[in-house]
Design an enzyme around this catalytic site. Structure first.
Site, PDB file in Angstrom:
ATOM      1  N   ALA A   1      49.795  26.848 -77.319  1.00 30.98           N
ATOM      2  CA  ALA A   1      50.024  27.294 -78.701  1.00 30.98           C
ATOM      3  C   ALA A   1      49.202  26.401 -79.625  1.00 30.98           C
ATOM      4  O   ALA A   1      49.693  25.406 -80.152  1.00 30.98           O
ATOM      5  CB  ALA A   1      51.510  27.220 -79.040  1.00 30.98           C
TER       6      ALA A   1
ATOM      7  N   ASP B   1      48.576  21.126 -79.483  1.00 37.18           N
ATOM      8  CA  ASP B   1      49.424  22.109 -78.812  1.00 37.18           C
ATOM      9  C   ASP B   1      50.794  22.075 -79.468  1.00 37.18           C
ATOM     10  O   ASP B   1      51.531  21.089 -79.338  1.00 37.18           O
ATOM     11  CB  ASP B   1      49.515  21.769 -77.321  1.00 37.18           C
ATOM     12  N   HIS B   2      51.132  23.160 -80.161  1.00 38.25           N
ATOM     13  CA  HIS B   2      52.382  23.192 -80.916  1.00 38.25           C
ATOM     14  C   HIS B   2      53.605  23.171 -80.003  1.00 38.25           C
ATOM     15  O   HIS B   2      54.731  22.941 -80.461  1.00 38.25           O
ATOM     16  CB  HIS B   2      52.414  24.442 -81.807  1.00 38.25           C
ATOM     17  N   ARG B   3      53.420  23.382 -78.725  1.00 36.73           N
ATOM     18  CA  ARG B   3      54.549  23.247 -77.791  1.00 36.73           C
ATOM     19  C   ARG B   3      54.966  21.794 -77.657  1.00 36.73           C
ATOM     20  O   ARG B   3      56.134  21.491 -77.395  1.00 36.73           O
ATOM     21  CB  ARG B   3      54.159  23.791 -76.411  1.00 36.73           C
ATOM     22  N   ALA B   4      54.002  20.876 -77.813  1.00 36.29           N
ATOM     23  CA  ALA B   4      54.267  19.459 -77.605  1.00 36.29           C
ATOM     24  C   ALA B   4      54.341  18.667 -78.900  1.00 36.29           C
ATOM     25  O   ALA B   4      55.009  17.625 -78.962  1.00 36.29           O
ATOM     26  CB  ALA B   4      53.175  18.856 -76.705  1.00 36.29           C
TER      27      ALA B   4
END
Length: 256
Positions: free
Chosen positions: A49, A222-225
């Site tokens: 993301a 990375d918007h997940r992290a």
């Protein structure tokens, strides 16, 4: 009306070279290293993301540092090497950016293994790791970076060097591109793009305006992290370091 129609193809006809010969399409098979790069770029975009924050940093303090080095008899470091040193220092304050994400597990790394994007002939690109970059002083950084570039161009990089980076920097500083959107180098969770320098009119302390050199910075994460706020805080801190660095900040790292 076109400004230059000399080489335009006639309607329904084939394009011709200036010498009058037919120009055939050039086909480039997507295989080998080019194919590997293409696969990694597609995988990066499809499996993460990605979001990019952009910022600009004035270079007045960096240029003052370089001028100080010249007057003090020290070899003036390049703008690129100063920025890389400041990036590494800033990453040590933001471990969430110096991280990798694999198998739904985020790993924050205590050491900064700095990936340096290196362009190769035939439009190829690698990003080998400068291991333990936090321990590489500014005076040693040009040589360490040069060694990586030479190994990359000679095809002598190890698998560990090609895959071991924890954060990557991609530099387009010699171009007119001020901001861009670098693609994550999996499994890393962040990459910084350094763009070109442009002259801008900015406010001065007296309420007027002045001219300043501003370099573009683009952080993809990375918007997940990592959420947007800590990513923005990283960029803010990096810009502060760039704009407020003291002229003698690295004297101890530049003296033999």
């Amino acid at each position: 009306m076109p400004l230059d129609t000399q080489n335009a193809a006639a309607p329904g006809g084939a394009a011709h070279s200036p010498a009058g010969g037919r120009r055939e399409p050039r086909e480039i098979p997507l295989r080998g290293m080019r194919g590997m790069i293409a696969t990694k770029m597609r995988e990066s975009l499809q499996s993460t993301a990605q979001l990019t924050h952009h910022a600009g940093a004035e270079l007045g303090a960096v240029q003052a540092l370089r001028a100080h080095c010249r007057s003090a008899g020290l070899a003036p470091p390049s703008v690129q090497d100063i920025l890389l040193r400041l990036v590494v220092q800033t990453l040590q304050d933001f471990p969430a950016l110096n991280a990798t994400l694999e198998d739904n597990r985020i790993t924050e790394h205590p050491a900064v293994h700095l990936g340096l994007a290196v362009p190769l002939p035939d439009d190829l690109l690698v990003a080998p790791a400068l291991f333990d970059a936090q321990s590489v002083e500014l005076g040693a950084l040009p040589g360490a970076r040069r060694d990586l570039v030479e190994q990359a161009r000679a095809g002598k990089l190890s698998v560990r060097e090609l895959t071991g980076a924890t954060f990557t920097v991609s530099n387009l500083g010699r171009s007119r591109v001020h901001h861009f959107t670098p693609i994550l180098n999996l499994p890393q969770v962040a990459i910084l793009g350094i763009g070109g320098i442009e002259a801008r009119v900015v406010p001065d302390e007296a309420g007027g305006v002045r001219s300043a050199e501003v370099i573009g910075l683009s952080l993809t994460f990375d918007h997940r992290a990592v959420n947007g706020a800590p990513a923005a805080a990283f960029l803010d801190r990096l810009v502060e370091r760039i704009e407020r660095i003291a002229p003698d900040a690295f004297d101890h790292e530049l003296r033999c």
